[in-house]
Scaffold this motif. Sequence first.
Motif, PDB file in Angstrom:
ATOM      1  N   LEU A   1      40.741  22.962  26.685  1.00 62.10           N
ATOM      2  CA  LEU A   1      40.365  23.130  28.082  1.00 62.10           C
ATOM      3  C   LEU A   1      41.206  24.258  28.661  1.00 62.10           C
ATOM      4  O   LEU A   1      42.425  24.290  28.482  1.00 62.10           O
ATOM      5  N   ARG A   2      40.523  25.187  29.335  1.00 65.24           N
ATOM      6  CA  ARG A   2      41.217  26.310  29.989  1.00 65.24           C
ATOM      7  C   ARG A   2      41.298  26.009  31.480  1.00 65.24           C
ATOM      8  O   ARG A   2      40.287  25.773  32.136  1.00 65.24           O
ATOM      9  N   LEU A   3      42.501  26.001  31.988  1.00 63.08           N
ATOM     10  CA  LEU A   3      42.767  25.780  33.401  1.00 63.08           C
ATOM     11  C   LEU A   3      43.139  27.128  34.002  1.00 63.08           C
ATOM     12  O   LEU A   3      44.044  27.805  33.502  1.00 63.08           O
ATOM     13  N   THR A   4      42.434  27.538  35.049  1.00 62.42           N
ATOM     14  CA  THR A   4      42.750  28.790  35.724  1.00 62.42           C
ATOM     15  C   THR A   4      43.010  28.492  37.190  1.00 62.42           C
ATOM     16  O   THR A   4      42.216  27.822  37.844  1.00 62.42           O
ATOM     17  N   VAL A   5      44.128  28.976  37.684  1.00 66.95           N
ATOM     18  CA  VAL A   5      44.507  28.788  39.078  1.00 66.95           C
ATOM     19  C   VAL A   5      44.552  30.161  39.731  1.00 66.95           C
ATOM     20  O   VAL A   5      45.310  31.030  39.313  1.00 66.95           O
ATOM     21  N   PHE A   6      43.714  30.359  40.746  1.00 62.66           N
ATOM     22  CA  PHE A   6      43.671  31.622  41.486  1.00 62.66           C
ATOM     23  C   PHE A   6      44.401  31.424  42.808  1.00 62.66           C
ATOM     24  O   PHE A   6      44.019  30.576  43.620  1.00 62.66           O
ATOM     25  N   VAL A   7      45.461  32.191  43.007  1.00 66.55           N
ATOM     26  CA  VAL A   7      46.247  32.132  44.237  1.00 66.55           C
ATOM     27  C   VAL A   7      46.600  33.555  44.659  1.00 66.55           C
ATOM     28  O   VAL A   7      46.286  34.520  43.963  1.00 66.55           O
ATOM     29  N   GLY A   8      47.261  33.679  45.783  1.00 63.27           N
ATOM     30  CA  GLY A   8      47.732  34.978  46.235  1.00 63.27           C
ATOM     31  C   GLY A   8      49.130  35.256  45.712  1.00 63.27           C
ATOM     32  O   GLY A   8      49.928  34.334  45.507  1.00 63.27           O
TER      33      GLY A   8
ATOM     34  N   VAL B   1      50.302  34.630  33.470  1.00 69.48           N
ATOM     35  CA  VAL B   1      49.978  35.040  34.829  1.00 69.48           C
ATOM     36  C   VAL B   1      49.400  36.449  34.770  1.00 69.48           C
ATOM     37  O   VAL B   1      49.978  37.340  34.147  1.00 69.48           O
ATOM     38  N   PHE B   2      48.260  36.619  35.438  1.00 66.00           N
ATOM     39  CA  PHE B   2      47.594  37.918  35.493  1.00 66.00           C
ATOM     40  C   PHE B   2      47.479  38.346  36.948  1.00 66.00           C
ATOM     41  O   PHE B   2      46.977  37.605  37.786  1.00 66.00           O
ATOM     42  N   ARG B   3      47.950  39.552  37.226  1.00 72.95           N
ATOM     43  CA  ARG B   3      47.902  40.101  38.580  1.00 72.95           C
ATOM     44  C   ARG B   3      46.625  40.905  38.738  1.00 72.95           C
ATOM     45  O   ARG B   3      46.339  41.801  37.945  1.00 72.95           O
ATOM     46  N   GLY B   4      45.866  40.578  39.762  1.00 72.89           N
ATOM     47  CA  GLY B   4      44.611  41.270  40.012  1.00 72.89           C
ATOM     48  C   GLY B   4      44.814  42.611  40.682  1.00 72.89           C
ATOM     49  O   GLY B   4      45.819  42.842  41.354  1.00 72.89           O
ATOM     50  N   VAL B   5      43.856  43.484  40.517  1.00 75.88           N
ATOM     51  CA  VAL B   5      43.886  44.798  41.138  1.00 75.88           C
ATOM     52  C   VAL B   5      43.180  44.752  42.485  1.00 75.88           C
ATOM     53  O   VAL B   5      43.542  45.457  43.418  1.00 75.88           O
TER      54      VAL B   5
ATOM     55  N   HIS C   1      41.686  42.242  49.220  1.00 75.18           N
ATOM     56  CA  HIS C   1      43.042  42.681  48.878  1.00 75.18           C
ATOM     57  C   HIS C   1      42.899  43.645  47.719  1.00 75.18           C
ATOM     58  O   HIS C   1      42.249  43.339  46.722  1.00 75.18           O
ATOM     59  N   THR C   2      43.514  44.818  47.845  1.00 76.32           N
ATOM     60  CA  THR C   2      43.382  45.832  46.810  1.00 76.32           C
ATOM     61  C   THR C   2      44.681  46.588  46.636  1.00 76.32           C
ATOM     62  O   THR C   2      45.472  46.709  47.574  1.00 76.32           O
ATOM     63  N   SER C   3      44.900  47.090  45.430  1.00 78.79           N
ATOM     64  CA  SER C   3      46.094  47.895  45.169  1.00 78.79           C
ATOM     65  C   SER C   3      45.837  49.364  45.500  1.00 78.79           C
ATOM     66  O   SER C   3      46.733  50.181  45.425  1.00 78.79           O
ATOM     67  N   ARG C   4      44.600  49.696  45.881  1.00 77.82           N
ATOM     68  CA  ARG C   4      44.260  51.095  46.159  1.00 77.82           C
ATOM     69  C   ARG C   4      44.739  51.562  47.527  1.00 77.82           C
ATOM     70  O   ARG C   4      44.950  52.735  47.741  1.00 77.82           O
ATOM     71  N   LEU C   5      44.894  50.641  48.467  1.00 82.04           N
ATOM     72  CA  LEU C   5      45.364  50.996  49.804  1.00 82.04           C
ATOM     73  C   LEU C   5      46.716  50.346  50.028  1.00 82.04           C
ATOM     74  O   LEU C   5      46.853  49.131  49.907  1.00 82.04           O
ATOM     75  N   LEU C   6      47.704  51.144  50.348  1.00 79.60           N
ATOM     76  CA  LEU C   6      49.062  50.617  50.486  1.00 79.60           C
ATOM     77  C   LEU C   6      49.140  49.485  51.502  1.00 79.60           C
ATOM     78  O   LEU C   6      49.850  48.513  51.305  1.00 79.60           O
ATOM     79  N   SER C   7      48.400  49.583  52.581  1.00 81.07           N
ATOM     80  CA  SER C   7      48.499  48.570  53.623  1.00 81.07           C
ATOM     81  C   SER C   7      47.914  47.226  53.199  1.00 81.07           C
ATOM     82  O   SER C   7      48.237  46.204  53.780  1.00 81.07           O
ATOM     83  N   LEU C   8      47.063  47.201  52.186  1.00 78.45           N
ATOM     84  CA  LEU C   8      46.433  45.958  51.762  1.00 78.45           C
ATOM     85  C   LEU C   8      46.960  45.454  50.421  1.00 78.45           C
ATOM     86  O   LEU C   8      46.480  44.466  49.909  1.00 78.45           O
TER      87      LEU C   8
ATOM     88  N   ALA D   1      46.091  35.167  38.859  1.00 82.99           N
ATOM     89  CA  ALA D   1      45.472  34.079  38.103  1.00 82.99           C
ATOM     90  C   ALA D   1      46.489  33.542  37.105  1.00 82.99           C
ATOM     91  O   ALA D   1      47.084  34.305  36.343  1.00 82.99           O
ATOM     92  N   VAL D   2      46.687  32.236  37.122  1.00 77.31           N
ATOM     93  CA  VAL D   2      47.525  31.565  36.132  1.00 77.31           C
ATOM     94  C   VAL D   2      46.571  30.862  35.172  1.00 77.31           C
ATOM     95  O   VAL D   2      45.755  30.047  35.596  1.00 77.31           O
ATOM     96  N   VAL D   3      46.653  31.205  33.889  1.00 80.05           N
ATOM     97  CA  VAL D   3      45.748  30.645  32.888  1.00 80.05           C
ATOM     98  C   VAL D   3      46.555  29.793  31.914  1.00 80.05           C
ATOM     99  O   VAL D   3      47.553  30.245  31.360  1.00 80.05           O
ATOM    100  N   ILE D   4      46.093  28.547  31.742  1.00 84.20           N
ATOM    101  CA  ILE D   4      46.734  27.595  30.839  1.00 84.20           C
ATOM    102  C   ILE D   4      45.657  27.049  29.910  1.00 84.20           C
ATOM    103  O   ILE D   4      44.579  26.685  30.364  1.00 84.20           O
ATOM    104  N   VAL D   5      45.947  27.003  28.610  1.00 85.81           N
ATOM    105  CA  VAL D   5      45.007  26.431  27.640  1.00 85.81           C
ATOM    106  C   VAL D   5      45.739  25.383  26.816  1.00 85.81           C
ATOM    107  O   VAL D   5      46.823  25.636  26.293  1.00 85.81           O
ATOM    108  N   ASP D   6      45.152  24.199  26.741  1.00 89.39           N
ATOM    109  CA  ASP D   6      45.695  23.128  25.911  1.00 89.39           C
ATOM    110  C   ASP D   6      44.579  22.122  25.678  1.00 89.39           C
ATOM    111  O   ASP D   6      43.448  22.351  26.100  1.00 89.39           O
ATOM    112  N   THR D   7      44.897  21.024  25.054  1.00 90.38           N
ATOM    113  CA  THR D   7      43.882  19.992  24.834  1.00 90.38           C
ATOM    114  C   THR D   7      43.470  19.405  26.188  1.00 90.38           C
ATOM    115  O   THR D   7      44.236  19.436  27.160  1.00 90.38           O
ATOM    116  N   GLU D   8      42.267  18.862  26.235  1.00 87.11           N
ATOM    117  CA  GLU D   8      41.767  18.324  27.500  1.00 87.11           C
ATOM    118  C   GLU D   8      42.665  17.237  28.088  1.00 87.11           C
ATOM    119  O   GLU D   8      42.995  17.292  29.283  1.00 87.11           O
ATOM    120  N   PRO D   9      43.109  16.258  27.305  1.00 89.06           N
ATOM    121  CA  PRO D   9      43.963  15.221  27.905  1.00 89.06           C
ATOM    122  C   PRO D   9      45.262  15.785  28.495  1.00 89.06           C
ATOM    123  O   PRO D   9      45.706  15.356  29.561  1.00 89.06           O
TER     124      PRO D   9
END
Length: 126
Positions: free
Chosen positions: A9-16, A44-48, A58-65, A72-80
Amino acid sequence: MTRLTGRALRLTVFVGENDTWHHRPLYSEIVHRAHAAGLAGASVFRGVEGFGASSLIHTSRLLSLSEDLPVAVVIVDTEPRVRTFLPQLDELVTEGLVTLDDCQVIRYLGRDDLPGETESKGKKSL
């Protein structure tokens, strides 16, 4: 030693990026709790660029934003094991998105399980 193959099971948590838990980055707290829970691994993967419930882009293209990029935090392990970890996320994630996906692990071996001899940098060669 961790060996994981087959159904998982892959658990993905999307936060700021600026989301915190007791003055610590939220993504870091999730990773440390996953480690303490003995899960196979977390990355942990940082979005663009992205947007969520607030509809603000939210974008890395504009300094103000570029101050609160998606993470995204991605965790993979057995379902239980993943499902046992979910109550901790209920405590941590007040704003964000949590998804679960069935997945197939082809091969995951902990570092102690790798065959071969140790190279000079401490890694084992295959």
